[in-house]
Scaffold this motif. Structure first.
Motif, PDB file in Angstrom:
ATOM      1  N   LYS A  54      -2.633  -2.118  -2.938  1.00  0.00           N
ATOM      2  CA  LYS A  54      -2.820  -1.255  -4.117  1.00  0.00           C
ATOM      3  C   LYS A  54      -1.725  -1.419  -5.159  1.00  0.00           C
ATOM      4  O   LYS A  54      -2.007  -1.575  -6.345  1.00  0.00           O
ATOM      5  CB  LYS A  54      -2.890   0.210  -3.669  1.00  0.00           C
ATOM      6  CG  LYS A  54      -3.060   1.195  -4.830  1.00  0.00           C
ATOM      7  CD  LYS A  54      -3.210   2.632  -4.329  1.00  0.00           C
ATOM      8  CE  LYS A  54      -3.395   3.586  -5.517  1.00  0.00           C
ATOM      9  NZ  LYS A  54      -3.580   4.995  -5.061  1.00  0.00           N
ATOM     10  N   TYR A  55      -0.468  -1.384  -4.744  1.00  0.00           N
ATOM     11  CA  TYR A  55       0.657  -1.434  -5.685  1.00  0.00           C
ATOM     12  C   TYR A  55       1.179  -2.870  -5.772  1.00  0.00           C
ATOM     13  O   TYR A  55       1.406  -3.522  -4.746  1.00  0.00           O
ATOM     14  CB  TYR A  55       1.777  -0.496  -5.235  1.00  0.00           C
ATOM     15  CG  TYR A  55       1.354   0.960  -5.192  1.00  0.00           C
ATOM     16  CD1 TYR A  55       1.374   1.743  -6.337  1.00  0.00           C
ATOM     17  CD2 TYR A  55       0.920   1.543  -4.001  1.00  0.00           C
ATOM     18  CE1 TYR A  55       0.978   3.081  -6.302  1.00  0.00           C
ATOM     19  CE2 TYR A  55       0.524   2.862  -3.956  1.00  0.00           C
ATOM     20  CZ  TYR A  55       0.551   3.627  -5.103  1.00  0.00           C
ATOM     21  OH  TYR A  55       0.149   4.941  -5.062  1.00  0.00           O
ATOM     22  N   ASN A  94       0.811  -1.215   0.000  1.00  0.00           N
ATOM     23  CA  ASN A  94       0.000   0.000   0.000  1.00  0.00           C
ATOM     24  C   ASN A  94       0.842   1.262   0.000  1.00  0.00           C
ATOM     25  O   ASN A  94       0.407   2.316   0.459  1.00  0.00           O
ATOM     26  CB  ASN A  94      -0.955  -0.009   1.206  1.00  0.00           C
ATOM     27  CG  ASN A  94      -2.071  -1.014   1.021  1.00  0.00           C
ATOM     28  OD1 ASN A  94      -2.681  -1.081  -0.043  1.00  0.00           O
ATOM     29  ND2 ASN A  94      -2.319  -1.829   2.031  1.00  0.00           N
ATOM     30  N   VAL A 143      -2.471  -0.669  -9.105  1.00  0.00           N
ATOM     31  CA  VAL A 143      -1.366  -0.085  -9.861  1.00  0.00           C
ATOM     32  C   VAL A 143      -0.325  -1.191 -10.056  1.00  0.00           C
ATOM     33  O   VAL A 143       0.269  -1.673  -9.094  1.00  0.00           O
ATOM     34  CB  VAL A 143      -0.733   1.117  -9.136  1.00  0.00           C
ATOM     35  CG1 VAL A 143       0.442   1.666  -9.949  1.00  0.00           C
ATOM     36  CG2 VAL A 143      -1.766   2.196  -8.873  1.00  0.00           C
ATOM     37  N   PRO A 191     -10.221  -1.667  -9.304  1.00  0.00           N
ATOM     38  CA  PRO A 191     -10.425  -0.235  -9.563  1.00  0.00           C
ATOM     39  C   PRO A 191      -9.266   0.647  -9.129  1.00  0.00           C
ATOM     40  O   PRO A 191      -9.045   1.714  -9.718  1.00  0.00           O
ATOM     41  CB  PRO A 191     -11.696   0.083  -8.766  1.00  0.00           C
ATOM     42  CG  PRO A 191     -11.793  -0.995  -7.722  1.00  0.00           C
ATOM     43  CD  PRO A 191     -11.220  -2.208  -8.370  1.00  0.00           C
ATOM     44  N   ASN A 192      -8.515   0.243  -8.128  1.00  0.00           N
ATOM     45  CA  ASN A 192      -7.406   1.080  -7.628  1.00  0.00           C
ATOM     46  C   ASN A 192      -6.034   0.441  -7.834  1.00  0.00           C
ATOM     47  O   ASN A 192      -5.032   0.968  -7.343  1.00  0.00           O
ATOM     48  CB  ASN A 192      -7.608   1.364  -6.135  1.00  0.00           C
ATOM     49  CG  ASN A 192      -8.901   2.102  -5.856  1.00  0.00           C
ATOM     50  OD1 ASN A 192      -9.209   3.089  -6.513  1.00  0.00           O
ATOM     51  ND2 ASN A 192      -9.670   1.606  -4.890  1.00  0.00           N
TER      52      ASN A 192
END
Length: 334
Positions: free
Chosen positions: A221-222, A152, A287, A284-285
């Protein structure tokens, strides 16, 4: 499974196997991961169907999945103690019992699941891992997809990972995390979701297929693609359960296992990793991060000493590492 249910299960497990070739036999397989995991639905599922087909239904496999009977830390002991006849385990979870197979966990040493699975199985066939597996009957071994970082915090350079708390289910991954300058949060993979959700950790070191299996893409997220080592898994069997089978059923079990199963699982692991990356990228988020060659070489150099240190500190380490590298080189050149 509650305590009383487990006691009943153990009592049933202690009953002797019927060994008459004309009567159907059902063997118990302990699977610690979620029942929807591909290793169960595709790997164990297809293998069990093959065995049933080869024996005309005389030998069947019943799976107990999701931690109801075994978990990743006790599956080895549960098979040895005949609570279940078969088990699946990522060997990194029981690295004190399987130190030699940790060679695949070394960062930047395993080029992919198919090549690495074939290399490891060839080493087993050559007797290099006999000490590792002497208490078990081995069905097959295979390499799971390589671990990357799922986190994150945005990661573009080696410095970005310093001090970040990352979950790890294995000693080998924990050593990589520490060498990178991050902090280990030691939990099993099924426990990682809660650790990330509660903020106990900021990320995890795991394959993309592992991330989707345990739904960790929902709380990270990442996603950084890195070849930080392939965890080895395998299907193994209680030796007495194997010996009690009639000879014709042992032959059918052997024919469905070994080389073809190692190849199948390596190829399927590769396919599952590609599918998992697609699932993660569709979030959706999400990366998806790919380091450039220059930055990747910095990570490689940071982790390079781990291989030689491993060779010095593990049983037969130098011999095992040299053999693994030779098997990989042979397959890369073919």
């Amino acid at each position: 499974m509650n305590k009383s249910g487990f006691v009943l299960f153990c009592a049933l497990a202690a009953l002797p196997l019927t060994a008459k070739a004309d009567e159907p036999i059902t063997l118990k397989f302990g699977f610690p991961n979620p029942p929807t995991a591909w290793i169960n639905t595709i790997g164990i599922g297809n293998w069990a169907k093959d065995i049933a087909s080869r024996t005309d239904g005389k030998l069947n496999v019943q799976v107990f999945a999701g931690g109801s009977v075994v978990n990743q830390r006790n599956v080895y002991d549960r098979v040895l103690n005949n609570v279940v006849d078969f088990g699946y385990g990522p060997f990194g979870e029981i690295s004190d019992q399987m130190p030699r197979v940790e060679v695949t966990n070394l960062p930047f040493e395993s080029p992919g699941m198919v090549t690495s699975s074939a290399a490891l199985w060839s080493m087993y066939r050559a007797g290099l891992l006999d000490e590792e597996f002497k208490r078990l009957h081995i069905i097959t071994t295979f390499c799971l997809p390589p671990s990357g970082l799922h986190i994150n915090k945005e990661v573009a350079t080696l410095e970005d990972i310093k001090g970040v708390k990352l979950t790890s289910a294995t000693r080998a991954n924990g050593e990589v995390i520490e060498r990178l300058g991050a902090t280990v949060v030691a939990v099993t993979n099924p426990e990682a979701y809660g650790a990330l959700q509660r903020g106990m950790a900021s990320g995890t070191m795991l394959s993309s297929a592992g991330v989707t299996t345990f739904k960790l893409h929902e709380v990270t997220k990442y996603h950084v693609a890195l070849p930080l080592g392939c965890t080895t898994g395998g299907f193994f069997m209680n030796k007495e359960s194997y010996a009690r089978l009639p000879q014709e059923l042992r032959a059918a079990l052997d024919a469905a296992s070994g080389d073809p199963m190692a190849k199948f699982m390596g190829e399927e692991a590769y396919r599952q990793e590609l599918e998992a990356r697609k699932i993660i990228a569709s979030g959706p988020n999400a990366v998806m991060v790919t380091l450039d060659d220059k930055e990747m070489s910095r990570w490689r150099e940071r982790l390079r000493p781990m291989a030689e240190e491993w060779a010095k500190t593990h049983p037969d380490g130098g011999k095992i590492l040299a053999a693994y590298r030779a098997e990989i080189a042979k397959r890369r050149g073919s």
